[in-house]
Design a protein around this motif. Structure first.
Motif, mmCIF file in Angstrom:
data_model
loop_
_atom_site.group_PDB
_atom_site.id
_atom_site.type_symbol
_atom_site.label_atom_id
_atom_site.label_comp_id
_atom_site.label_asym_id
_atom_site.label_seq_id
_atom_site.Cartn_x
_atom_site.Cartn_y
_atom_site.Cartn_z
ATOM 1 N N VAL A 169 18.427 3.634 -114.594
ATOM 2 C CA VAL A 169 17.566 4.036 -113.478
ATOM 3 C C VAL A 169 17.575 5.547 -113.306
ATOM 4 O O VAL A 169 16.535 6.201 -113.329
ATOM 5 N N ILE A 170 18.806 6.106 -113.172
ATOM 6 C CA ILE A 170 18.906 7.528 -112.834
ATOM 7 C C ILE A 170 18.271 8.405 -113.902
ATOM 8 O O ILE A 170 17.580 9.378 -113.604
ATOM 9 N N GLU A 171 18.514 8.045 -115.178
ATOM 10 C CA GLU A 171 17.968 8.831 -116.280
ATOM 11 C C GLU A 171 16.453 8.977 -116.151
ATOM 12 O O GLU A 171 15.893 10.055 -116.325
ATOM 13 N N ASN A 172 15.811 7.845 -115.810
ATOM 14 C CA ASN A 172 14.355 7.862 -115.724
ATOM 15 C C ASN A 172 13.851 8.585 -114.488
ATOM 16 O O ASN A 172 12.778 9.184 -114.514
ATOM 17 N N VAL A 173 14.644 8.552 -113.414
ATOM 18 C CA VAL A 173 14.270 9.333 -112.237
ATOM 19 C C VAL A 173 14.311 10.813 -112.602
ATOM 20 O O VAL A 173 13.420 11.589 -112.257
ATOM 21 N N ILE A 174 15.358 11.194 -113.350
ATOM 22 C CA ILE A 174 15.509 12.602 -113.735
ATOM 23 C C ILE A 174 14.335 13.069 -114.597
ATOM 24 O O ILE A 174 13.760 14.128 -114.362
ATOM 25 N N VAL A 175 13.977 12.267 -115.576
ATOM 26 C CA VAL A 175 12.895 12.713 -116.468
ATOM 27 C C VAL A 175 11.512 12.363 -115.939
ATOM 28 O O VAL A 175 10.505 12.714 -116.553
ATOM 29 N N GLY A 176 11.461 11.665 -114.783
ATOM 30 C CA GLY A 176 10.170 11.393 -114.169
ATOM 31 C C GLY A 176 9.377 10.273 -114.812
ATOM 32 O O GLY A 176 8.151 10.314 -114.856
ATOM 33 N N LYS A 177 10.105 9.293 -115.333
ATOM 34 C CA LYS A 177 9.412 8.123 -115.874
ATOM 35 C C LYS A 177 9.640 6.944 -114.937
ATOM 36 O O LYS A 177 10.574 6.959 -114.153
ATOM 37 N N PRO A 178 8.782 5.902 -115.013
ATOM 38 C CA PRO A 178 9.050 4.722 -114.191
ATOM 39 C C PRO A 178 10.386 4.105 -114.593
ATOM 40 O O PRO A 178 10.729 4.069 -115.771
ATOM 41 N N VAL A 179 11.160 3.635 -113.589
ATOM 42 C CA VAL A 179 12.446 3.026 -113.900
ATOM 43 C C VAL A 179 12.226 1.603 -114.377
ATOM 44 O O VAL A 179 11.272 0.948 -113.991
ATOM 45 N N SER A 180 13.139 1.144 -115.233
ATOM 46 C CA SER A 180 12.947 -0.190 -115.795
ATOM 47 C C SER A 180 13.542 -1.259 -114.880
ATOM 48 O O SER A 180 14.461 -1.971 -115.228
ATOM 49 N N ILE A 181 13.009 -1.318 -113.669
ATOM 50 C CA ILE A 181 13.467 -2.276 -112.672
ATOM 51 C C ILE A 181 12.224 -2.869 -112.031
ATOM 52 O O ILE A 181 11.223 -2.161 -111.860
ATOM 53 N N GLY A 182 12.274 -4.121 -111.683
ATOM 54 C CA GLY A 182 11.162 -4.744 -110.981
ATOM 55 C C GLY A 182 9.855 -4.560 -111.715
ATOM 56 O O GLY A 182 9.769 -4.774 -112.927
#
Lengths: 76, 403
Positions: free
Chosen positions: B372-385
């Motif tokens: 989750v955090i990695e994708n928040v940092i790089v500005g991609k959608p998180v792989s959740i829900g």
């Protein structure tokens, strides 16, 4: 020595010695063996004769269902 | 399977056919039985309603259960007292509670602030106060001041111990001869302090080899710490009579200090029910599964003690599962779970950002950007829900047949 398996905190541990049974478990959860939670060889509740690489089936008296079955991979 | 008077085969068949777990099925039977039975149609409706409620409560695929658990334990955590150091409901034993205890548990401290044990007894030890006391004396550390008077004779450079006969017989219930007990005590002193002792009856005398005032005082100091009977780590034992579920009464011991492994070996101790509040001791003696149970019990008790019992156990079970996932107890934090995450960015986002990035750069680490955090940092959608589901929108008009 105290018989650890008699303690109320210790659920039943069963050694899976049939490779087919292990295959079935892994297929059901779609995981590889190393993805399973682990249990150490020096764990007091481990059944006798368990070697690293074996899989132990644990039957817990669950708080949310009646019985929960989980598997742990023996390591180290 | 329990038999119910008003539950007929139809109702049973309908219920067994549903997706309900056994525990809920039993509840359906019980309720139906209380109402004096229902028809098959009614049963079908009841079961369907229960089943739909049950399916609603299940976690959806891709639900971020960890985040939900963190919030569900964190919010009530804010209402906990910072420092409760009062005597918990049980006896007069001082136990850390509230937030400090919760932190101690998730940090997986090697020894808790206030270790304690709940010792259950077996057979006649549990019902006979005398026999229960035998166990107390073999657990509680007995030091010299409990056994008699210690005086220093500066003129003759001697330490004199005047043992109390009554106490000796009480604490060594298996030996009837006071002389023998006194001889044992003298022996223990010789072994522990490395001095020669003289004994007349219940009076023991000894002194430093060379006359020295300082050494004499030193000996007295050391003498006070010598353990003559019991387990060194256990400073106090409280005995209490408790009512069992079936109405019977039994004696239960509460100890200040813990030595779980040693206590399990003592005769009269029920090794199947005795517990302690040190999760590491439980892990060492009973294994990782017992440690998992202990963490759930301890966290739940801590929350309940503070009136926060509406936290669902599932959250605590998740925490406990994660802590014991690798076969040992790991803490949640820098040295445990969060610090050993695979993703560099996730670790960097947690604590000491620069060190993690620097180490990763030196070792040429890669980040797969799964979390989750990695994708928040790089500005991609998180792989959740919904972030993990690819949807493509198409258009067609209902009048034209789609091909």
């Amino acid at each position: 020595m105290v018989d650890v398996s008699q303690h109320k905190l210790v659920p039943e541990h069963i050694l899976l010695d049939d490779p087919e049974e292990i295959e079935e478990v892994l297929e059901e959860y779609n995981v590889s063996k190393t993805n399973l939670p682990k249990i150490r060889t020096k764990d007091s509740a481990l059944p006798e004769g368990a070697e690293p690489g074996d899989v132990v089936k644990i039957v817990r008296e669950s708080r949310t269902t009646d019985r929960a079955v989980v598997y742990r991979l023996v390591i180290e | 399977m329990t038999e119910y008077e008003h539950v007929d085969e139809d109702v049973r068949a309908i219920t067994e056919d549903s997706e309900l777990p056994q525990r809920l099925r039993e509840q359906v039977y019980e309720t139906v039985d209380d109402r004096g039975g229902v028809t098959a149609e009614q049963a079908d409706e009841i079961v369907q309603a229960v089943e739909s409620r049950y399916l609603d409560t299940r976690v959806d695929p891709l639900d971020p259960v960890g985040t939900v658990s963190a919030q569900s334990i964190g919010e009530p955590g804010t209402q906990m007292t910072m420092n409760t150091f009062h005597y918990a409901g049980v006896a007069e034993i001082d136990v850390t509670q509230g937030l400090p205890r919760l932190i101690e548990l998730v940090d997986a401290r090697k020894t808790p602030d206030t270790p304690m044990m709940t010792v259950h007894l077996e057979d006649e030890y549990a019902v006979d106060r005398e026999r229960a006391h035998e166990v107390v004396w073999s657990i509680e550390a007995t030091k010299i001041l409990a056994l008699g008077d210690v005086s220093t004779n500066v003129a003759d450079m001697l330490v004199q111990i005047d043992l109390n006969e009554g106490t000796l017989l009480e604490r060594w219930p298996t030996i009837d001869d006071v002389e023998e007990i006194a001889a044992r005590i003298a022996e223990t002193i010789e072994d522990a302090l490395g001095v020669e002792t003289r004994r007349t009856g219940t009076v023991i005398e000894f002194g430093p080899s060379e006359p020295s005032y300082r050494e004499l005082l030193q000996l007295v100091e050391e003498l006070r710490e010598v353990v003559f009977k019991g387990i060194e780590d256990i400073s106090r034992v409280v005995i209490r009579k408790e009512q069992l579920d079936d109405g019977e009464e039994e004696f239960v011991l509460y100890t200040e200090g813990s030595a779980f492994g040693d206590v399990l070996e003592i005769e009269g101790v029920d090794a199947s029910r005795t517990t302690c509040n040190n999760i590491h001791e439980i892990y060492r003696n009973l294994g990782v599964e017992a440690a998992r149970e202990a963490i759930i019990n301890e966290t739940m008790d801590t929350l309940e003690e503070q009136g926060l019992d509406d936290v669902n156990v599932r959250h605590l079970m998740l925490v406990s599962d994660i802590m014991t996932n690798r076969g040992t107890i790991e803490s949640i934090g820098r040295h445990g779970i969060s610090g050993s995450k695979e993703s560099v960015l996730a670790r960097a986002a947690f604590e000491v950002t620069v060190n993690h990035l620097l180490d990763a750069a030196i070792h040429g680490e890669r980040d797969r950007l799964d979390g989750v955090i990695e994708n928040v940092i790089v500005g991609k959608p998180v792989s959740i829900g919904t972030g993990d589901v690819d949807l493509r929108m198409g258009s067609f008009s209902p009048t034209q047949p789609s091909d």
